[in-house]
Design a protein around this motif. Structure first.
Motif, PDB file in Angstrom:
ATOM      1  N   ALA A 101       0.862  -1.210   0.041  1.00 48.66           N
ATOM      2  CA  ALA A 101      -0.154   0.053   0.134  1.00 48.66           C
ATOM      3  C   ALA A 101       0.643   1.412   0.072  1.00 48.66           C
ATOM      4  CB  ALA A 101      -0.881   0.144   1.285  1.00 48.66           C
ATOM      5  N   ALA A 102       1.948   1.093   0.839  1.00 46.49           N
ATOM      6  CA  ALA A 102       2.793   2.480   0.726  1.00 46.49           C
ATOM      7  C   ALA A 102       3.524   2.557  -0.396  1.00 46.49           C
ATOM      8  CB  ALA A 102       3.784   2.343   2.058  1.00 46.49           C
ATOM      9  N   ASP A 103       3.723   1.688  -1.353  1.00 48.98           N
ATOM     10  CA  ASP A 103       4.650   1.669  -2.309  1.00 48.98           C
ATOM     11  C   ASP A 103       3.864   2.443  -3.441  1.00 48.98           C
ATOM     12  OD1 ASP A 103       6.924   0.574  -1.174  1.00 48.98           O
ATOM     13  OD2 ASP A 103       6.613  -1.515  -2.066  1.00 48.98           O
ATOM     14  N   VAL A 104       2.391   2.042  -3.432  1.00 49.84           N
ATOM     15  CA  VAL A 104       1.725   2.573  -4.681  1.00 49.84           C
ATOM     16  C   VAL A 104       0.706   3.667  -4.242  1.00 49.84           C
ATOM     17  CG1 VAL A 104       2.032   0.227  -5.793  1.00 49.84           C
ATOM     18  CG2 VAL A 104       0.000   0.446  -4.361  1.00 49.84           C
ATOM     19  N   GLY A 105       0.730   4.113  -2.906  1.00 50.08           N
ATOM     20  CA  GLY A 105      -0.144   5.159  -2.488  1.00 50.08           C
ATOM     21  C   GLY A 105      -1.679   4.551  -2.371  1.00 50.08           C
ATOM     22  N   MET A 106      -1.679   3.502  -1.853  1.00 49.49           N
ATOM     23  CA  MET A 106      -3.189   3.129  -1.230  1.00 49.49           C
ATOM     24  C   MET A 106      -3.169   3.156  -0.043  1.00 49.49           C
ATOM     25  SD  MET A 106      -4.122  -0.234  -3.456  1.00 49.49           S
ATOM     26  CE  MET A 106      -2.848  -1.455  -2.780  1.00 49.49           C
ATOM     27  N   LEU A 107      -4.479   3.259   0.630  1.00 51.12           N
ATOM     28  CA  LEU A 107      -4.555   3.223   2.134  1.00 51.12           C
ATOM     29  C   LEU A 107      -4.613   1.797   2.688  1.00 51.12           C
ATOM     30  CD1 LEU A 107      -7.972   5.164   1.990  1.00 51.12           C
ATOM     31  CD2 LEU A 107      -5.795   6.130   2.113  1.00 51.12           C
ATOM     32  N   ALA A 108      -4.229   1.751   3.924  1.00 45.36           N
ATOM     33  CA  ALA A 108      -4.045   0.287   4.549  1.00 45.36           C
ATOM     34  C   ALA A 108      -4.840   0.509   5.592  1.00 45.36           C
ATOM     35  CB  ALA A 108      -2.720   0.005   4.955  1.00 45.36           C
ATOM     36  N   THR A 109      -5.983  -0.217   5.691  1.00 48.50           N
ATOM     37  CA  THR A 109      -6.800  -0.240   6.884  1.00 48.50           C
ATOM     38  C   THR A 109      -7.014  -1.508   7.646  1.00 48.50           C
ATOM     39  OG1 THR A 109      -8.643  -1.362   5.651  1.00 48.50           O
ATOM     40  CG2 THR A 109      -8.528   1.088   5.174  1.00 48.50           C
ATOM     41  N   GLY A 110      -7.395  -1.477   9.002  1.00 50.28           N
ATOM     42  CA  GLY A 110      -7.751  -2.488   9.688  1.00 50.28           C
ATOM     43  C   GLY A 110      -9.239  -2.852  10.349  1.00 50.28           C
TER      44      GLY A 110
END
Length: 280
Positions: free
Chosen positions: A233-242
């Motif tokens: 997610a960090a590499d491609v600019g996505m959000l990471a949720t939980g």
């Protein structure tokens, strides 16, 4: 701030009513909770009306999708529920659930499983799905718990009594969610214990197609998997949720089991334009 972005009520396959769910979320110490029932927004009004002070409700839904022959789920947040194209697709997804569930029940009956369609409907209350069939199987003493139904022996993907259903193309789902002003997050993308998953390369393809985020912190992901998803997610600019993926008593996953970081939630809000969180 404690944020849980994936829960289910009796509007789909949870055991808490929408009102009970938001009260339970507040009692669990959550500040923000998303209601993401399968292919429906039917529980949103009741949840909003019962919302206790201090708790924010994020309206959402979990959409049934397919990519390269693999079933997957897409979490849609803060979309306009009245946008006609997405509303029509949600209706198609819901309408297909009844004949599909009836066909699964018939296949199980042919294999000697003593359950009835009438009992499955009673257990469902709202939108019917495989978890309700699994609950009927538990009640009949065929299996020990709901998770035992989701295998090749029974009603898991590709199983002896499995029946396919209408599913949105994953890229089309992202497009429709965005068209309705919403945010698209891939639910439990690498939960291999649930069955076949798309490869990580497919997640990157979806990111190129506009996917906003991945649900990295989920009880069906081990720590190395969570780390890989956060890195991707960090590499491609996505959000990471939980999230907890809470279903009430149907699954042993309490509210707040996993949570979303406040900065990821803030980024999600920045991407949304279809609706807004609800706070009393």
């Amino acid at each position: 701030m404690r944020i849980d972005l994936h829960t289910h009520s009796t509007a789909s396959d949870g055991t808490d009513s929408p009102a009970e769910l938001v009260l339970a979320a507040a009692a669990a110490g959550l500040d923000i909770v998303a209601l993401t029932d399968h292919d429906t927004v039917a529980g949103h009004r009741e949840a909003a009306e019962a919302l206790p002070p201090g708790l924010t409700l994020v309206p959402g839904a979990e959409l049934s999708c397919r990519l390269d022959g693999v079933s997957l789920h897409m979490l849609a947040y803060l979309f306009d529920p009245d946008e006609p194209r997405l509303a029509a697709e949600r209706a198609l997804l819901r309408d297909d659930r009844v004949p599909r569930a009836q066909a699964i029940v018939r296949r199980l009956q042919e294999r000697g499983v003593p359950i009835s369609w009438e009992r499955v409907r009673e257990l469902a209350q709202g939108t019917v799905g495989r978890p309700h069939i699994a609950a009927a199987m538990v009640e009949a003493g065929v299996i020990e718990d709901v998770s035992a139904a989701f295998t090749l022996e029974w009603i898991g993907d590709g199983g002896r009594a499995h029946v396919g259903k209408h599913e949105l193309d994953a890229f089309e789902a992202i497009r429709l969610i965005h068209q309705a002003g919403g945010v698209a997050v891939f639910a439990h993308p690498l939960a291999v214990k649930r069955g076949r998953c798309v490869p990580e390369s497919a997640i990157l393809r979806l990111a190129e197609g506009g996917l906003d985020g991945v649900e990295a912190d989920h009880h069906d992901h081990d720590q190395p998997t969570r780390d890989r998803l956060h890195g991707m997610a960090a590499d491609v600019g996505m959000l990471a949720t939980g999230s907890s993926d809470y279903h009430g008593t149907r699954k042993p996953c309490p509210l707040g089991l996993n949570t979303t970081a406040p900065d990821a939630y803030a980024a999600l809000l920045e991407r949304a334009s279809g609706s807004a969180p609800i706070t009393r």
